[in-house]
Design an enzyme around this catalytic site. Structure first.
Site, short mmCIF file in Angstrom:
data_model
loop_
_atom_site.label_atom_id
_atom_site.label_comp_id
_atom_site.label_asym_id
_atom_site.label_seq_id
_atom_site.Cartn_x
_atom_site.Cartn_y
_atom_site.Cartn_z
N CYS A 91 171.18 -39.50 -45.48
CA CYS A 91 169.78 -39.55 -45.65
C CYS A 91 169.12 -39.11 -46.79
O CYS A 91 170.13 -39.19 -47.87
CB CYS A 91 169.13 -38.64 -44.78
SG CYS A 91 167.40 -38.75 -44.36
N LYS A 120 165.48 -38.76 -32.39
CA LYS A 120 165.28 -37.61 -33.19
C LYS A 120 164.11 -37.48 -33.20
O LYS A 120 162.95 -38.00 -33.63
CB LYS A 120 165.69 -38.05 -34.69
CG LYS A 120 165.51 -36.73 -35.81
CD LYS A 120 166.19 -37.12 -37.00
CE LYS A 120 165.82 -36.03 -38.06
NZ LYS A 120 166.43 -36.23 -39.53
N LYS A 122 168.38 -34.87 -30.82
CA LYS A 122 167.72 -33.69 -31.79
C LYS A 122 166.38 -33.25 -31.74
O LYS A 122 165.69 -34.12 -31.84
CB LYS A 122 168.50 -34.16 -33.18
CG LYS A 122 167.94 -33.25 -34.34
CD LYS A 122 168.25 -33.75 -35.78
CE LYS A 122 167.97 -33.10 -36.64
NZ LYS A 122 167.81 -33.67 -38.13
N SER A 128 168.37 -25.90 -36.86
CA SER A 128 168.19 -24.61 -37.49
C SER A 128 167.16 -23.41 -36.87
O SER A 128 167.52 -22.37 -36.83
CB SER A 128 167.85 -24.85 -38.70
OG SER A 128 166.75 -25.67 -38.83
C1 PBG Z 1 167.88 -34.98 -42.61
C2 PBG Z 1 168.26 -33.87 -41.51
C3 PBG Z 1 167.28 -32.79 -41.08
C4 PBG Z 1 168.23 -32.26 -40.36
C5 PBG Z 1 169.45 -32.71 -40.04
N1 PBG Z 1 169.38 -33.74 -40.95
C6 PBG Z 1 165.94 -32.36 -41.64
C7 PBG Z 1 164.67 -33.23 -41.10
O1 PBG Z 1 164.77 -34.13 -40.42
O2 PBG Z 1 163.64 -32.62 -41.44
C8 PBG Z 1 167.67 -30.99 -39.54
C9 PBG Z 1 168.90 -29.99 -39.17
C10 PBG Z 1 168.31 -28.77 -38.76
O3 PBG Z 1 167.21 -28.32 -38.49
O4 PBG Z 1 169.16 -27.79 -38.58
N2 PBG Z 1 166.92 -35.68 -42.12
ZN ZN Z 2 166.09 -36.99 -44.05
#
Ligand code: PBG
Ligand code: ZN
Length: 323
Positions: free
Chosen positions: A117, A194, A247, A273
């Site tokens: 990413c 996602k 996710k 997280s």
């Molecule tokens: C990057 C990414 C994110 C997470 C995993 N890859 C952040 C987002 O999309 O804002 C989140 C993982 C987590 O909250 O543990 N795109």
């Molecule tokens: Zn990202």
């Protein structure tokens, strides 16, 4: 016809024999956050037990993970310098590519997955290149540079890539680019469904990747949409994904089950997280029996249909499974 209404009580051995769902240490992928430097191991205040580490500390961490039986890791890089296109992620000797090489050399038996990413590498914190006129992420320009990112990970020796930016057409684009360069056997785990979620809050502290303007709703999914969620994963399957993902995990177990039933691909969940932080802080305040709730949560992912669990709890679970 005889019908017995009282059910036979099972003792613990028989309960184990007939248990429908089991959690194993083999189910887990453990996320790691790598930053430049030496001897750095900084705990993230919003995620106690989770650290940003320099590569030397990461190598020690891999040793510990292997002792626990965890051989799969998901790498996130935090570069020293961020810019508008995330140059560090496009450079053969950026934080992530250097880390892949160093880890592979010291721990050839580790299975390395990289999060593909741009949000950790861009100064604006978005998951791709910004179209300066509309101030939104330019999907097709991002597809083009994503190929470059995937190829340098592949050349550095990654075992699986996981594109997480939710760009349309990303799986097909990367599959073609990898095949053309001789990486036909490099698997792709798609962040296929996602959601645009508040549960990513603590991650953005650890990855230092909060968007500086706007939010991610133009490329991440609306939590209210069930049919769209399934269509997104099935589209990634059609484009050549090897593993699908939902996710976050906990608030979306219905979606996990539906995709599992609709697709024959293996399924991953990302126990994100914010989900980790909720249990952690509740446990630290003695509001719940932490170990018990962690295991109950992991069981719920497996029961919903997950084959793979990406979780900051992985090490704790491995220890609980040993006793
Ligand atoms: C990057 C990414 C994110 C997470 C995993 N890859 C952040 C987002 O999309 O804002 C989140 C993982 C987590 O909250 O543990 N795109
Ligand atoms: Zn990202």
């Amino acid at each position: 016809m005889f019908q017995r209404f009282r059910r036979t009580r099972l003792n613990k051995h028989l309960r184990a024999l007939v248990r429908e769902t089991n959690v194993s240490v083999n189910d887990f992928i453990y996320p790691l956050f790598i930053r430049e430097g030496k001897g750095i191991k900084t705990e993230v205040s919003s995620m106690p037990g989770v650290f940003q580490m320099s590569i030397d500390e990461i190598l020690k961490e891999c040793e510990e993970l292997k002792k626990l039986g965890i051989f799969s890791i998901l790498l996130f890089g935090i570069p020293e310098v961020k810019d508008s296109i995330g140059s560090d992620s496009l450079c053969e000797y950026g934080i992530i590519t250097s880390s892949i090489r160093t880890i592979k050399k010291a721990h050839p038996d580790m299975f390395i997955v990289t999060d593909l990413c741009f949000c950790e590498y861009t100064d604006h914190g978005h998951c791709g290149i910004i179209d300066e006129v509309n101030k939104t992420v330019d999907n097709d320009a991002t597809l083009q540079i994503s190929k470059q990112q995937a190829l340098i990970h592949a050349k550095a020796g990654v075992d699986m890539i996981a594109p997480s930016g939710m760009m349309d057409g990303i799986i097909e684009t990367l599959r073609e680019a990898l095949d053309a360069e001789g990486f036909e056997n490099l698997p792709i785990m798609a962040y296929s469904t996602k959601f645009s979620s508040g549960y990513y809050g603590p991650f953005r502290d650890v990855a230092e990747s909060s968007p500086s303007f706007g939010d991610r709703t133009s490329y991440q999914m609306d939590p209210a949409n069930r049919r769209e969620a399934i269509a997104e994963s099935l589209s990634d399957e059609a484009q050549g994904a090897d593993i699908l993902m939902v996710k976050p995990a906990l608030a979306y177990l219905d979606i996990v089950r539906e995709i599992k039933d609709a697709s024959s691909l293996p399924m991953a969940v990302y126990n994100v997280s914010g989900e980790y932080a909720m249990l952690k802080f509740a446990g630290m305040n003695n509001l719940i029996d932490y170990d018990r709730v962690v295991m109950e949560t992991m069981i719920s992912f497996k029961r919903a249909g997950a084959d793979i669990i990406i979780s900051y709890h992985a090490k704790e679970v491995a220890k609980l499974l040993q006793v």
